[in-house]
Design a protein around this motif. Structure first.
Motif, PDB file in Angstrom:
ATOM      1  N   ASP A 148      29.943  41.076  37.853  1.00 12.25           N
ATOM      2  CA  ASP A 148      31.168  40.405  37.789  1.00 12.25           C
ATOM      3  C   ASP A 148      32.283  41.479  38.344  1.00 12.25           C
ATOM      4  N   ALA A 152      34.450  40.298  41.722  1.00  7.85           N
ATOM      5  CA  ALA A 152      35.707  39.737  41.116  1.00  7.85           C
ATOM      6  C   ALA A 152      35.452  38.408  40.426  1.00  7.85           C
ATOM      7  N   THR A 153      34.567  38.281  39.783  1.00  6.20           N
ATOM      8  CA  THR A 153      34.233  36.781  39.076  1.00  6.20           C
ATOM      9  C   THR A 153      35.462  36.460  38.317  1.00  6.20           C
ATOM     10  N   LYS A 154      35.569  35.144  38.081  1.00  2.00           N
ATOM     11  CA  LYS A 154      36.386  34.561  37.271  1.00  2.00           C
ATOM     12  C   LYS A 154      36.120  34.026  35.986  1.00  2.00           C
ATOM     13  N   PHE A 184      39.301  30.179  34.529  1.00  3.64           N
ATOM     14  CA  PHE A 184      38.361  31.254  34.212  1.00  3.64           C
ATOM     15  C   PHE A 184      37.244  30.493  33.333  1.00  3.64           C
ATOM     16  N   THR A 212      39.016  41.533  38.959  1.00  5.48           N
ATOM     17  CA  THR A 212      39.600  40.181  39.030  1.00  5.48           C
ATOM     18  C   THR A 212      41.133  40.141  38.652  1.00  5.48           C
ATOM     19  N   LYS A 216      43.742  38.757  41.549  1.00  2.00           N
ATOM     20  CA  LYS A 216      44.002  37.491  41.317  1.00  2.00           C
ATOM     21  C   LYS A 216      45.201  37.182  40.040  1.00  2.00           C
TER      22      LYS A 216
END
Length: 409
Positions: A148, A152-154, A184, A212, A216
């Motif tokens: 993650d 950069a997983t949401k 998210f 993330t 973002k």
């Protein structure tokens, strides 16, 4: 020798004959014991609250913050410019043997939306190590993964306060929330931690992957920069070692010369909080000591009344001596009367003090805990006061000459 039971019966009868005087005499003891119980209860309650808050933030905790920097000969304030990086955090975990876990932090606030509900809360961008650093578990779902962070997983972990305000009784795991209009997925719910020492709700937070948050949500001026680094030492004994290792490593990485000031600050938060707990304990003892002064005042009142009682009952003392009562019997009689006064006052003081502590805790939300040691201490001290201040009147009564006592008018 007159039995202790008959002596106690005589003492109670003598006190009952002068009910008003006995009540006024006990008033000082009642106030004193009540004050001791209340002060120790408040002190114990505050100490326990601090202890629970210490355990809630995590044990053996060190926080690294950016220090002061100099630009064009102008010294900037501490934290005015970030000097810490994710590389620093990785190096600390890799090279400091006294460190167990590390979590670099990037944080801010944002409006969070789910369905027709919204909530403003704190957002923490960090790494999976944050749960180990803060001794925090999950009540549902899973933790973030290293994948993650790399991707950069949401995804997000929600504190219980956020869950209550956005989801109510609904299971949030698997649901999609919007943070600054970015979707998210909720992958877990944090265990409840309660309030911090500063009164901040530790459950009013959302944790997202550090990458993330940087890319973002909050943006970043310099790649890899973080606002702070949280570190967990392997044990309390190694806290000072971890501080020294971290300081030496960061000075080396930041190329700080021997005579130059650090551009970072290493704070041993656990020691700071433990000092606060020790201060609270000392404060509780000080409050109890101050309140015990009123017990001494109550004891002086008992002594005065008992001296008056000896004078009033001089003929009674003479009659008892004439029919065979010995010196020690007379002393025991008056000591038991003084002790009875103080013990009855002590019991009433415990009841009043316990009730007042309960009211403080429930109505005024002042942390107070009536512990058994404080009750025993107050009760025992009241008994000691009764014996100490009752001895002189008893001693004086026992020295009366029977013939002179019988002639007394």
């Amino acid at each position: 020798m007159i039995s202790i039971f008959s002596t106690l019966r005589i003492a109670l009868r003598a006190l009952w004959v002068n009910k008003m005087r006995s009540a006024l005499t006990m008033l000082g003891i009642i106030i004193g014991v009540s004050a001791v119980i209340i002060m120790l209860a408040v002190g114990t309650g505050v100490s326990r609250k601090i202890s629970s808050q210490i355990s809630s933030i995590g044990s053996n905790l060190i926080i690294i913050m950016p220090g002061s920097t100099t630009q064009g000969g102008v010294r900037m304030g501490g934290g005015s410019q970030s000097t810490l990086t994710t590389g620093d955090a990785e190096a600390i975990l890799r090279e400091c043997s006294a460190v167990a876990a590390v979590a670099p932090m990037q944080f801010g606030t944002a409006q969070v939306v789910f369905g027709n509900q919204n909530w403003s809360t704190g957002i923490q961008g960090t790494t999976p190590g944050i749960l180990e650093v803060k001794d925090c578990g999950l009540s549902a779902g899973r933790n973030m993964s290293d994948q993650d962070i790399r991707s950069a997983t949401k995804v997000s972990l929600l504190g219980q306060t956020v869950v209550d305000n956005l989801f109510g009784s609904m299971d949030p795991v698997g649901q999609v929330i919007r943070i600054r209009k970015i979707p998210f997925t909720v992958i877990g719910v944090l265990e409840s931690k309660g309030q911090s020492l500063g009164g901040q709700d530790q459950d009013d937070t959302i944790i997202v992957p550090l990458s993330t948050a940087q890319k973002k949500l909050f943006g970043r001026t310099i790649p890899g920069m973080v606002r702070s680094i949280m570190v967990k030492a392997r044990s309390s004994e190694e806290l000072s070692v971890a501080e020294r290792q971290i300081t030496d490593l960061l000075r080396q990485r930041h190329r700080i010369g021997p005579n130059r000031e650090d551009d970072f600050t290493v704070m041993n938060l656990t020691q700071v909080l433990e000092m606060a707990e020790q201060t609270a304990n000392t404060f509780a003892l000080l409050l109890g000591a101050i309140a015990s002064v009123s017990l001494v005042v109550g004891g002086i009142g008992i002594m005065n009344i008992m001296l008056v009682s000896v004078t009033e009952r001089t003929r009674e003392i003479g009659i008892r001596m004439a029919v065979g009562a010995r010196t020690w019997d007379i002393r025991i009689q008056f000591i038991v009367e003084a002790l009875t006064l103080s013990m009855i006052g002590g019991i009433m003081g415990i009841i009043i003090g316990g009730t007042a502590s309960f009211i403080l805790s429930t109505v005024f939300e002042i942390p107070s805990v009536v512990s058994l040691p404080s009750v025993l201490l107050a009760f025992g001290f009241s008994g000691l006061v009764g014996i100490s201040f009752g001895f002189y009147p008893a001693y004086k009564a026992s020295l009366l000459n029977p013939i002179d006592a019988l002639r007394f008018e």
